[in-house]
Write an enzyme that holds these catalytic residues in place. Structure first.
Site, PDB file in Angstrom:
ATOM      1  N   PHE A 170      39.717  56.048  44.245  1.00 25.17           N
ATOM      2  CA  PHE A 170      39.687  55.727  45.678  1.00 25.17           C
ATOM      3  C   PHE A 170      40.245  54.328  45.873  1.00 25.17           C
ATOM      4  O   PHE A 170      39.762  53.364  45.275  1.00 25.17           O
ATOM      5  CB  PHE A 170      38.264  55.811  46.256  1.00 25.17           C
ATOM      6  CG  PHE A 170      38.300  55.674  47.757  1.00 25.17           C
ATOM      7  CD1 PHE A 170      38.630  56.755  48.561  1.00 25.17           C
ATOM      8  CD2 PHE A 170      38.058  54.451  48.371  1.00 25.17           C
ATOM      9  CE1 PHE A 170      38.730  56.628  49.942  1.00 25.17           C
ATOM     10  CE2 PHE A 170      38.143  54.313  49.761  1.00 25.17           C
ATOM     11  CZ  PHE A 170      38.477  55.402  50.543  1.00 25.17           C
ATOM     12  N   ASP A 258      41.735  47.424  40.829  1.00 28.40           N
ATOM     13  CA  ASP A 258      41.135  47.434  42.167  1.00 28.40           C
ATOM     14  C   ASP A 258      39.654  47.088  41.981  1.00 28.40           C
ATOM     15  O   ASP A 258      38.860  47.920  41.540  1.00 28.40           O
ATOM     16  CB  ASP A 258      41.307  48.833  42.774  1.00 28.40           C
ATOM     17  CG  ASP A 258      40.671  48.951  44.157  1.00 28.40           C
ATOM     18  OD1 ASP A 258      39.769  48.150  44.477  1.00 28.40           O
ATOM     19  OD2 ASP A 258      41.065  49.859  44.913  1.00 28.40           O
ATOM     20  N   LYS A 288      35.199  43.866  50.377  1.00 29.81           N
ATOM     21  CA  LYS A 288      33.776  44.117  50.606  1.00 29.81           C
ATOM     22  C   LYS A 288      32.873  42.876  50.514  1.00 29.81           C
ATOM     23  O   LYS A 288      32.743  42.141  51.475  1.00 29.81           O
ATOM     24  CB  LYS A 288      33.293  45.196  49.652  1.00 29.81           C
ATOM     25  CG  LYS A 288      33.969  46.549  49.910  1.00 29.81           C
ATOM     26  CD  LYS A 288      33.295  47.643  49.152  1.00 29.81           C
ATOM     27  CE  LYS A 288      34.066  48.953  49.173  1.00 29.81           C
ATOM     28  NZ  LYS A 288      33.979  49.686  50.420  1.00 29.81           N
TER      29      LYS A 288
HETATM   30  N1  PLP Z   1      39.195  50.264  46.846  1.00 28.71           N
HETATM   31  C1  PLP Z   1      37.985  50.662  46.454  1.00 28.71           C
HETATM   32  C2  PLP Z   1      37.679  50.752  44.991  1.00 28.71           C
HETATM   33  C3  PLP Z   1      37.018  51.007  47.392  1.00 28.71           C
HETATM   34  O1  PLP Z   1      35.814  51.423  46.992  1.00 28.71           O
HETATM   35  C4  PLP Z   1      37.349  50.917  48.761  1.00 28.71           C
HETATM   36  C5  PLP Z   1      36.361  51.289  49.780  1.00 28.71           C
HETATM   37  O2  PLP Z   1      35.384  51.941  49.555  1.00 28.71           O
HETATM   38  C6  PLP Z   1      38.636  50.488  49.124  1.00 28.71           C
HETATM   39  C7  PLP Z   1      39.520  50.161  48.136  1.00 28.71           C
HETATM   40  C8  PLP Z   1      39.038  50.396  50.551  1.00 28.71           C
HETATM   41  O3  PLP Z   1      38.426  49.340  51.202  1.00 28.71           O
HETATM   42  P1  PLP Z   1      38.430  49.296  52.792  1.00 28.71           P
HETATM   43  O4  PLP Z   1      37.590  50.440  53.274  1.00 28.71           O
HETATM   44  O5  PLP Z   1      37.856  47.957  53.140  1.00 28.71           O
HETATM   45  O6  PLP Z   1      39.852  49.440  53.227  1.00 28.71           O
END
Ligand code: PLP
Length: 436
Positions: A170, A258, A288
């Site tokens: 994700f 990520d 986050k």
């Molecule tokens: N990357 C990871 C690993 C995530 O868990 C998330 C959101 O849950 C994102 C990216 C995306 O973040 P955002 O919802 O702030 O765009």
């Protein structure tokens, strides 16, 4: 004080709306992108930083009660809710706040960048707002690097630079992030997506070797989550990330992580890559928790030789690094350091995983595994049981925790949660499993 709850909308003050009136608005006016619990309405922070004050449907009534927050907004709320230091600082800041774009310097961005360097170990930073935006910026950085320095001879990849990512990952909702994911629901009707992504099974080093040999000379980066969170808190083998990093180096490709969900202490280290004795990654993305959950703040962090490829007017963001973001960014790092939150996440994680494992041992026919790092924990149940049912039962027992996919319950409370709160989560899990 202006109370927005007194604002009359649809003929009555907001505070008098019933839960079904809220649901009605969400169901008819909001795009159906989430499926929230229908019987719960958040009213605010509860009596402890890890508690939520809610109104819940019980029988034919709506009652006010408290829930343990077992999710911390998908890891975005390390200090919990209504933290007095964060609240006071933010109130003071907002009272004197001015919003300017990046064309005017302000007092917080420079100091924040210095602290980001100390905290992440990276060289240069591109602040954004959401996690997916940081990932989009990372994809751009990878492409630029790939075109200039990628390939076997380091003189640039002539065709589309390939990014190898993981199945079930994700990375967010931007189109680049979507192309990086293999999930059919997210990709549906969006093809043709951005080209150049190859999805391989996570935690499978042979699959990565195959991909490198199939696309020899064209791979610009491997871009993965160090622990796959949304996929069900999938923790890789201890040596997996190290091997990925080695293969990337051998093939002149970038190693990109990520850390939007795993970063900022969640796993018991500042960043999850530090748990595995790796060399510094080439790029990481964060989000986050970097703003204590007060507002959306994210960042692409990287090595100088890659980040220097960005030029004025080629990238940007109105709110990336604006005063409020930089202020809460600084505040968050200051509080992490002062309260030694990294150590706390490791200690609390050990305790919480321990009590959850004790519960799991009581229900071997239902729980397949409890796994995680620090305070990012997954409870996997066997497929004949339903994760959504489990999360509904947890709610009934006073804990907000949510399933991911069908068979995993994600447990990631505020890092500052007390033992009493962790015991409540374990107790709720025990009762919920017993009644399934
Ligand atoms: N990357 C990871 C690993 C995530 O868990 C998330 C959101 O849950 C994102 C990216 C995306 O973040 P955002 O919802 O702030 O765009």
């Amino acid at each position: 004080m202006i109370a927005i709850e007194d604002f009359v909308v649809n003929g009555k003050p907001i505070k008098n709306w019933t839960i079904s009136e809220h649901n009605e608005a969400l169901d008819t006016l909001g795009a159906r992108i989430y499926e929230p619990f229908h019987g719960v309405l958040l009213l605010g922070g509860g009596s402890k930083p890890y508690m939520l004050k809610v109104r819940m449907v019980k029988g034919s009534e709506e009652v006010e009660t408290e829930l343990v927050d077992g999710l911390a907004c998908y890891s975005a709320v390390p200090f919990g809710h209504r933290d007095p230091v964060i609240t006071e600082a933010v109130q003071q800041f907002v009272a004197g706040m001015a919003t300017v774009p990046r064309s005017i310097s302000h007092s917080y961005l420079g100091p924040w960048l210095v602290k980001l360097k100390e905290f992440t170990g990276m060289d240069m930073f591109h602040p954004k707002s959401s996690g997916t935006e940081a990932n989009e910026a990372a994809i751009k950085a990878i492409r630029k690097w790939g075109k200039n320095y990628g390939g076997k001879d380091g003189k640039g990849i002539k065709d589309v630079p390939i990014i190898i990512s993981a199945q079930n990952a994700f990375h967010g909702r931007g189109l680049g992030s979507t192309a990086m994911m293999d999930d059919d629901t997210s990709r549906k009707d969006l093809e043709p997506l951005m080209p150049g992504f190859v999805h391989i099974p996570f935690n499978n080093i042979d699959a990565l070797k195959e991909a490198f040999s199939k696309y020899e000379g064209s791979v610009a980066a491997v871009f993965i989550e160090p622990i796959q969170a949304e996929a069900g808190i999938l923790v890789p083998a201890e040596d997996y990330l190290h091997k990925v990093q080695q293969l990337a180096k051998e093939n002149n490709a970038l190693f990109v992580l990520d850390e939007v969900q795993t970063g900022y202490c969640r796993t018991g280290a500042n960043f999850a890559w530090q748990l595995y004795g790796l060399d510094k990654p080439d790029l990481i993305t964060t989000g986050k928790a970097m703003s204590s959950g007060v507002l959306p703040v994210s960042c692409l962090c990287g090595k100088k030789e890659i980040m220097s490829l960005f030029e004025p007017h080629g990238e940007g963001s109105t709110f990336g690094g604006y005063p409020f973001a930089a202020f809460v960014g600084l505040l968050t790092i200051r509080e992490i350091e002062k309260r030694n939150v990294t150590k706390l996440a490791a200690e609390n994680g050990e305790y919480l995983q321990g009590v959850l494992r004790e519960v799991a041992a009581k229900h071997p026919e239902k729980v397949k595994e409890v796994r995680g790092k620090g305070m990012l924990i997954g409870v996997e149940i066997f497929p004949k049981f339903d994760g959504h049912e489990l999360s509904m039962k947890m709610l009934d027992h006073g804990v907000y925790a949510k399933e991911t996919h069908k068979t995993n319950l994600r447990i990631a409370p505020p890092i500052v949660i007390e033992r009493e709160g962790m015991d409540k989560i374990a107790e709720a899990l025990d009762k919920s499993l017993a009644s399934m």
